[in-house]
Design a protein around this motif. Structure first.
Motif, PDB file in Angstrom:
ATOM      1  N   ALA A  84       0.825  -1.206   0.000  1.00  0.00           N
ATOM      2  CA  ALA A  84       0.000   0.000   0.000  1.00  0.00           C
ATOM      3  C   ALA A  84       0.859   1.256   0.000  1.00  0.00           C
ATOM      4  O   ALA A  84       0.569   2.228  -0.705  1.00  0.00           O
ATOM      5  N   THR A  85       1.956   1.249   0.774  1.00  0.00           N
ATOM      6  CA  THR A  85       2.830   2.416   0.867  1.00  0.00           C
ATOM      7  C   THR A  85       3.539   2.677  -0.456  1.00  0.00           C
ATOM      8  O   THR A  85       3.593   3.823  -0.927  1.00  0.00           O
ATOM      9  N   VAL A  86       4.098   1.620  -1.074  1.00  0.00           N
ATOM     10  CA  VAL A  86       4.791   1.768  -2.352  1.00  0.00           C
ATOM     11  C   VAL A  86       3.820   2.222  -3.445  1.00  0.00           C
ATOM     12  O   VAL A  86       4.139   3.100  -4.259  1.00  0.00           O
ATOM     13  N   SER A  87       2.626   1.648  -3.460  1.00  0.00           N
ATOM     14  CA  SER A  87       1.611   2.037  -4.446  1.00  0.00           C
ATOM     15  C   SER A  87       1.214   3.493  -4.273  1.00  0.00           C
ATOM     16  O   SER A  87       1.072   4.243  -5.250  1.00  0.00           O
ATOM     17  N   PHE A  88       1.044   3.908  -3.013  1.00  0.00           N
ATOM     18  CA  PHE A  88       0.689   5.301  -2.713  1.00  0.00           C
ATOM     19  C   PHE A  88       1.764   6.244  -3.228  1.00  0.00           C
ATOM     20  O   PHE A  88       1.462   7.279  -3.846  1.00  0.00           O
ATOM     21  N   TYR A  89       3.026   5.894  -3.023  1.00  0.00           N
ATOM     22  CA  TYR A  89       4.130   6.740  -3.484  1.00  0.00           C
ATOM     23  C   TYR A  89       4.147   6.862  -5.005  1.00  0.00           C
ATOM     24  O   TYR A  89       4.260   7.956  -5.557  1.00  0.00           O
ATOM     25  N   ALA A 145       3.368  10.347  -7.127  1.00  0.00           N
ATOM     26  CA  ALA A 145       4.474  10.895  -7.918  1.00  0.00           C
ATOM     27  C   ALA A 145       4.091  11.003  -9.394  1.00  0.00           C
ATOM     28  O   ALA A 145       4.418  11.997 -10.067  1.00  0.00           O
ATOM     29  N   LEU A 146       3.402   9.996  -9.915  1.00  0.00           N
ATOM     30  CA  LEU A 146       2.972  10.022 -11.310  1.00  0.00           C
ATOM     31  C   LEU A 146       1.962  11.134 -11.568  1.00  0.00           C
ATOM     32  O   LEU A 146       2.050  11.864 -12.565  1.00  0.00           O
ATOM     33  N   VAL A 147       0.999  11.272 -10.671  1.00  0.00           N
ATOM     34  CA  VAL A 147      -0.004  12.328 -10.832  1.00  0.00           C
ATOM     35  C   VAL A 147       0.660  13.695 -10.759  1.00  0.00           C
ATOM     36  O   VAL A 147       0.329  14.611 -11.516  1.00  0.00           O
ATOM     37  N   MET A 148       1.642  13.827  -9.866  1.00  0.00           N
ATOM     38  CA  MET A 148       2.342  15.098  -9.695  1.00  0.00           C
ATOM     39  C   MET A 148       3.010  15.539 -10.996  1.00  0.00           C
ATOM     40  O   MET A 148       2.853  16.679 -11.447  1.00  0.00           O
ATOM     41  N   VAL A 149       3.766  14.641 -11.636  1.00  0.00           N
ATOM     42  CA  VAL A 149       4.456  14.978 -12.879  1.00  0.00           C
ATOM     43  C   VAL A 149       3.462  15.292 -13.988  1.00  0.00           C
ATOM     44  O   VAL A 149       3.622  16.259 -14.740  1.00  0.00           O
ATOM     45  N   SER A 150       2.407  14.497 -14.088  1.00  0.00           N
ATOM     46  CA  SER A 150       1.420  14.665 -15.158  1.00  0.00           C
ATOM     47  C   SER A 150       0.675  15.985 -15.039  1.00  0.00           C
ATOM     48  O   SER A 150       0.515  16.719 -16.023  1.00  0.00           O
ATOM     49  N   VAL A 166       3.313  13.660  -2.042  1.00  0.00           N
ATOM     50  CA  VAL A 166       4.550  13.032  -2.489  1.00  0.00           C
ATOM     51  C   VAL A 166       5.596  13.076  -1.377  1.00  0.00           C
ATOM     52  O   VAL A 166       6.311  12.094  -1.115  1.00  0.00           O
ATOM     53  N   ASN A 167       5.696  14.240  -0.691  1.00  0.00           N
ATOM     54  CA  ASN A 167       6.616  14.340   0.445  1.00  0.00           C
ATOM     55  C   ASN A 167       6.262  13.312   1.511  1.00  0.00           C
ATOM     56  O   ASN A 167       7.121  12.595   2.036  1.00  0.00           O
ATOM     57  N   LEU A 168       4.979  13.259   1.829  1.00  0.00           N
ATOM     58  CA  LEU A 168       4.505  12.321   2.851  1.00  0.00           C
ATOM     59  C   LEU A 168       4.743  10.869   2.420  1.00  0.00           C
ATOM     60  O   LEU A 168       5.217  10.041   3.201  1.00  0.00           O
ATOM     61  N   ALA A 169       4.428  10.587   1.152  1.00  0.00           N
ATOM     62  CA  ALA A 169       4.583   9.228   0.645  1.00  0.00           C
ATOM     63  C   ALA A 169       6.043   8.796   0.625  1.00  0.00           C
ATOM     64  O   ALA A 169       6.367   7.644   0.926  1.00  0.00           O
ATOM     65  N   GLY A 170       6.942   9.732   0.270  1.00  0.00           N
ATOM     66  CA  GLY A 170       8.364   9.407   0.248  1.00  0.00           C
ATOM     67  C   GLY A 170       8.875   9.018   1.620  1.00  0.00           C
ATOM     68  O   GLY A 170       9.593   8.018   1.775  1.00  0.00           O
ATOM     69  N   MET A 227       7.032   7.950   4.103  1.00  0.00           N
ATOM     70  CA  MET A 227       6.367   6.703   4.498  1.00  0.00           C
ATOM     71  C   MET A 227       7.038   5.497   3.868  1.00  0.00           C
ATOM     72  O   MET A 227       7.263   4.476   4.516  1.00  0.00           O
ATOM     73  N   GLN A 228       7.380   5.616   2.581  1.00  0.00           N
ATOM     74  CA  GLN A 228       7.964   4.474   1.884  1.00  0.00           C
ATOM     75  C   GLN A 228       9.324   4.119   2.464  1.00  0.00           C
ATOM     76  O   GLN A 228       9.636   2.941   2.677  1.00  0.00           O
TER      77      GLN A 228
END
Length: 332
Positions: free
Chosen positions: A17-22, A26-31, A244-248, A250-251
Motif C-alpha cells: 500500500a505504501t509503495v503504491s501510494f508513493y 508521484a505520477l499524478v504530480m508529474v502529469s 509526495v513528500n509524505l509518501a516518500g 512513508m515508503q
C-alpha cells in the motif's frame, strides 16, 4: 508470524500500500505539472503555489492535532540555508526541464542522478564505490548518452536543466543528512522548515523572473478565465506535492532505500507510458533504448549495493564443538 497494524493490514500489505501510494502520487504530480505548464508557462509561480498549499496543509495537520509543527527559529533557519538553496534550485530546474522536454523524455534528461550521487558520495563524504557500482554508473551514462544523441528535435536547454536537476537531486540527499542535526533529527520539522522557507525564497523570484508581469498581461488581455485551468492545476499539484513528500517518508520508513530505488525505476517506466498515452509523446527507438539502459543501470546498482551489504555483514560466531566452547571460555 506476520503482524498487523492499526488498519488491520499485514506487514506485506502495508508495504504494498505504501509503495503504491508513493508511485501514484508521484505520477499524478508529474502529469498535472506538465498539464499546468502547457496551460500557462509560469514554472516559478506554479512552484510558489505548490509550496503555499503544502505549508497550509502542514499547518492544518498541526491545528487538527495530527502532527506538531515547529515555530520557525532564526538560528535553525540559518543552519538550513544550504538545504533551502539546493531545494529551490532543484525544484526550479526540475520544472524548467519539464517545460522544455516531453514527459517520456524526462526520465532520460534527468538520467544522471546515480552517477552524480556516486561522485558526490566520494568527493564530499569520502565513500568509495566498488567496481560493480561504477559499472552500473557507466550503464546509466550510456543510456543517457544514447537517449540524448538519438533525438533530433530535443531541446538542448531542456537537457541542460535535466543535468543540473541530476546534480541538485544528488546533492539534496547529502544535504538532508547534514541538515537533520539542526532540527534534532525530526523529519517532520525538516519538512516544515523546508517548505516554509522555500516558499519565502520563491516569492521574490516570481517578480525577478518576469512571471508576475506575464500574469498581469495575460489577465489584462484574456481576463480571469485564462487562469481557471492553471489555478486548478496549481491547487491539485500543491496537494499532490504535499502527498509526495509524505509518501516518500512513508515508503522509506516502511521499506528500505533499495525498495525506494526500485519503485522509482518502475515509476520511470510508467511515466514514459503515461507520456505516450496522455500527451501523445513520440517514443523513438533511441529514447526507448536510453530508458532501458538507465533502468538497467539502476537495477544493477541495487544488486551491487545489496552484494556490498551482504559482504560487509559480520557472520555470527556459533560454537559447534567442545573445543569451540573451551576456546570461547578462554576468550571471555
Amino acid at each position: 508470524m506476520t503482524g498487523t497494524n492499526k488498519l488491520g493490514l499485514t506487514d506485506r500489505q502495508a508495504v504494498f500500500a505504501t509503495v503504491s501510494f508513493y508511485m501514484v502520487t508521484a505520477l499524478v504530480m508529474v502529469s498535472v505539472n506538465k498539464w499546468a505548464l502547457n496551460t500557462l508557462e509560469v514554472p516559478w509561480l506554479l512552484l510558489w503555489c505548490q509550496m503555499a498549499i503544502a505549508v497550509l496543509l502542514l499547518k492544518g495537520t498541526d491545528s487538527l492535532g495530527l502532527m506538531k509543527m515547529p515555530r520557525l527559529q532564526k538560528d535553525i533557519s540559518k543552519a538550513l540555508i544550504p538545504l533551502i538553496a539546493i531545494n529551490v534550485l532543484g525544484l526550479g530546474v526540475n520544472t524548467l526541464c519539464l517545460v522544455y522536454v516531453e514527459t517520456s523524455f524526462y526520465q532520460i534528461a534527468r538520467g544522471l542522478v546515480l552517477p552524480f550521487t556516486v561522485i558526490f558520495a566520494y568527493s564530499l563524504l569520502g565513500q568509495p564505490s566498488s567496481r560493480l557500482v561504477l559499472f552500473s554508473c557507466f550503464i546509466v551514462f550510456c543510456g543517457f548518452y544514447t537517449g540524448v544523441t538519438s533525438e533530433i528535435n530535443v531541446s538542448q536547454l531542456g537537457v541542460f536543466f535535466g543535468v543540473v536537476s541530476s546534480i541538485t537531486t544528488s546533492l539534496h540527499a547529502i544535504v538532508i543528512k547534514k541538515s537533520l542535526a539542526a532540527v534534532n533529527n525530526s523529519s517532520i520539522d525538516l519538512v516544515y522548515y523546508n517548505n516554509a522557507l522555500s516558499w519565502m525564497v520563491m516569492t521574490p523570484i516570481i517578480f525577478l523572473s518576469g512571471e508576475s508581469t506575464l500574469v498581469m498581461n495575460t489577465y489584462a488581455a484574456e481576463g480571469f478565465g485564462a487562469f481557471k485551468s492553471f489555478l486548478f492545476a496549481a491547487f491539485v499539484t500543491g496537494i499532490f506535492g504535499f502527498l509526495v513528500n509524505l509518501a516518500g517518508f512513508m515508503q522509506i520508513s516502511k521499506t528500505s532505500p533499495t525498495t525506494h530505488m526500485v519503485s522509482g525505476a518502475v515509476r520511470g517506466v510508467l511515466q514514459t507510458l503515461l507520456g505516450y498515452w496522455a500527451f501523445n509523446d513520440t517514443i523513438t527507438a533511441g529514447r526507448l533504448i536510453g530508458i532501458v539502459l538507465i533502468l538497467t543501470g539502476g537495477a544493477f546498482y541495487t544488486y551491487a549495493k545489496d552484494k556490498e551489504m551482504t559482504a560487509n555483514a559480520k557472520p555470527t560466531y556459533i560454537p559447534m564443538t567442545q573445543k569451540d566452547l573451551d576456546e570461547e571460555g578462554d576468550r571471555r
